[in-house]
Design a protein around this motif. Structure first.
Motif, short mmCIF file in Angstrom:
data_model
loop_
_atom_site.label_atom_id
_atom_site.label_comp_id
_atom_site.label_asym_id
_atom_site.label_seq_id
_atom_site.Cartn_x
_atom_site.Cartn_y
_atom_site.Cartn_z
N PHE A 31 -6.91 -5.55 11.59
CA PHE A 31 -5.85 -6.40 11.06
C PHE A 31 -6.07 -7.83 11.53
O PHE A 31 -6.17 -8.10 12.74
N THR A 32 -6.17 -8.76 10.59
CA THR A 32 -6.48 -10.16 10.88
C THR A 32 -5.36 -11.07 10.40
O THR A 32 -4.78 -10.84 9.33
N ARG A 33 -5.07 -12.10 11.18
CA ARG A 33 -4.07 -13.11 10.80
C ARG A 33 -4.58 -14.47 11.26
O ARG A 33 -5.56 -14.56 12.02
N ALA A 44 -5.17 -6.33 15.83
CA ALA A 44 -5.04 -4.88 16.00
C ALA A 44 -6.25 -4.21 15.35
O ALA A 44 -6.71 -4.64 14.29
N GLU A 45 -6.79 -3.15 16.01
CA GLU A 45 -7.94 -2.41 15.48
C GLU A 45 -7.74 -0.90 15.69
O GLU A 45 -8.47 -0.28 16.46
N THR A 57 -1.76 7.55 7.63
CA THR A 57 -0.92 6.36 7.72
C THR A 57 -1.16 5.65 9.04
O THR A 57 -1.24 6.28 10.10
N ILE A 58 -1.28 4.33 8.98
CA ILE A 58 -1.47 3.48 10.15
C ILE A 58 -0.32 2.50 10.21
O ILE A 58 -0.01 1.83 9.21
N ARG A 59 0.35 2.40 11.37
CA ARG A 59 1.46 1.48 11.56
C ARG A 59 1.12 0.46 12.64
O ARG A 59 0.66 0.83 13.71
N VAL A 60 1.37 -0.79 12.34
CA VAL A 60 1.12 -1.87 13.29
C VAL A 60 2.36 -2.76 13.33
O VAL A 60 2.86 -3.18 12.27
N GLY A 61 2.86 -3.06 14.53
CA GLY A 61 4.04 -3.91 14.65
C GLY A 61 5.32 -3.10 14.67
O GLY A 61 5.32 -1.87 14.86
N SER A 62 6.44 -3.79 14.46
CA SER A 62 7.75 -3.16 14.52
C SER A 62 8.27 -2.89 13.11
O SER A 62 7.64 -3.25 12.11
N ALA A 63 9.46 -2.27 13.04
CA ALA A 63 10.06 -1.98 11.74
C ALA A 63 10.49 -3.25 11.03
O ALA A 63 10.56 -3.30 9.80
N ASP A 64 10.79 -4.33 11.79
CA ASP A 64 11.23 -5.58 11.19
C ASP A 64 10.07 -6.50 10.83
O ASP A 64 10.10 -7.17 9.81
N GLU A 65 9.06 -6.52 11.68
CA GLU A 65 7.89 -7.37 11.43
C GLU A 65 6.63 -6.56 11.72
O GLU A 65 6.23 -6.41 12.87
N GLY A 66 6.04 -6.02 10.68
CA GLY A 66 4.85 -5.21 10.88
C GLY A 66 4.27 -4.75 9.55
O GLY A 66 4.68 -5.20 8.48
N VAL A 67 3.30 -3.83 9.66
CA VAL A 67 2.58 -3.33 8.50
C VAL A 67 2.53 -1.81 8.55
O VAL A 67 2.29 -1.23 9.61
#
Length: 227
Positions: A31-33, A44-45, A57-67
């Motif tokens: 994940f790149t930003r 994140a990798e 399924t892959i989750r990165v970040g929180s429920a409010d700000e994430g992917v």
């Protein structure tokens, strides 16, 4: 054991032994930003192990700000891999800075009237304790029956939130004092969704587009689980 039954059991055992092992795959997502200088950075990798045709399924970040990234890898007859990807990203909405924010003013609280009565600030119903301020401004938690400034706490009405005091044959009621609390609006969250299908060779990167300079790069390898 009858000979026919033995032959059937041997045939079933041989068929089970020859059942093919599903193809195992390792999926790595980068994940790149953009950083504060506008340069891409990997934040994140995660790596997951799955099998041919199974969704992961892959989750990165929180429920409010994430992917939330869902990918289904499929092995083709020519050795290539087809990746069906679903992307859901959440991020806080940008604040509007073109005009100064106007905060509604809280209603002005009337000054406490001068009185020889104590002031009723709070109640702990379960413990039957009451937060009382005396004439000197001192607050304390006291039970029924306690005397404050010559007034005795006699009873409390839960429904009306009223405390009855008595002194020298005189009775008065103190209503629970309540401060004004303004509700803070919940922050806005922007949600975007995208579906992508790409076909790549094993081990070759596939870039999945995102939003606001964010991208996801997938690398999928076929694992040898026969060893």
């Amino acid at each position: 054991m009858p000979r026919l039954l033995l032959l059937v059991l041997l045939a079933v055992t041989a068929f089970a032994a020859e059942e093919p092992v599903p193809t195992h795959l390792k999926v790595k997502a980068s994940f790149t930003r953009l950083d504060k200088d506008g340069k891409p950075e990997i934040y994140a990798e995660p790596t997951v192990i799955t099998v041919d045709g199974k969704q992961t399924t892959i989750r990165v970040g929180s429920a409010d700000e994430g992917v939330v990234f869902t990918v289904t890898p499929k092995v083709n007859k020519d050795g290539t891999l087809t990746l069906d990807a679903d992307l859901e990203s959440r991020e806080a909405a940008p604040s509007v800075s073109s005009a100064p924010a106007v905060t509604p003013a809280a209603p002005a609280q009337p000054p406490r009237p001068k009185s020889n009565l104590p002031f009723f600030h709070g109640v702990l119903t379960k413990d039957k304790l009451f937060s009382i301020e005396d004439a000197s401004g001192k607050r304390q938690w006291v039970p029924l029956g306690r005397r404050i400034d010559g007034w005795t706490l006699k009873s409390y009405d839960d429904k009306r939130e009223a405390l009855t005091l008595s002194r020298l044959g005189q009775s008065v009621e103190l209503v629970l004092h309540k401060g004004v609390i303004l509700e803070t609006p919940e922050p806005l969250v922007l949600v975007s969704r995208a579906k992508t299908t790409v076909t790549v060779m094993p081990g070759k990167p596939a870039v999945i587009g995102g939003s606001n300079g964010r991208t996801i790069t997938l690398e999928t390898e076929i694992l040898d689980v026969s060893k």
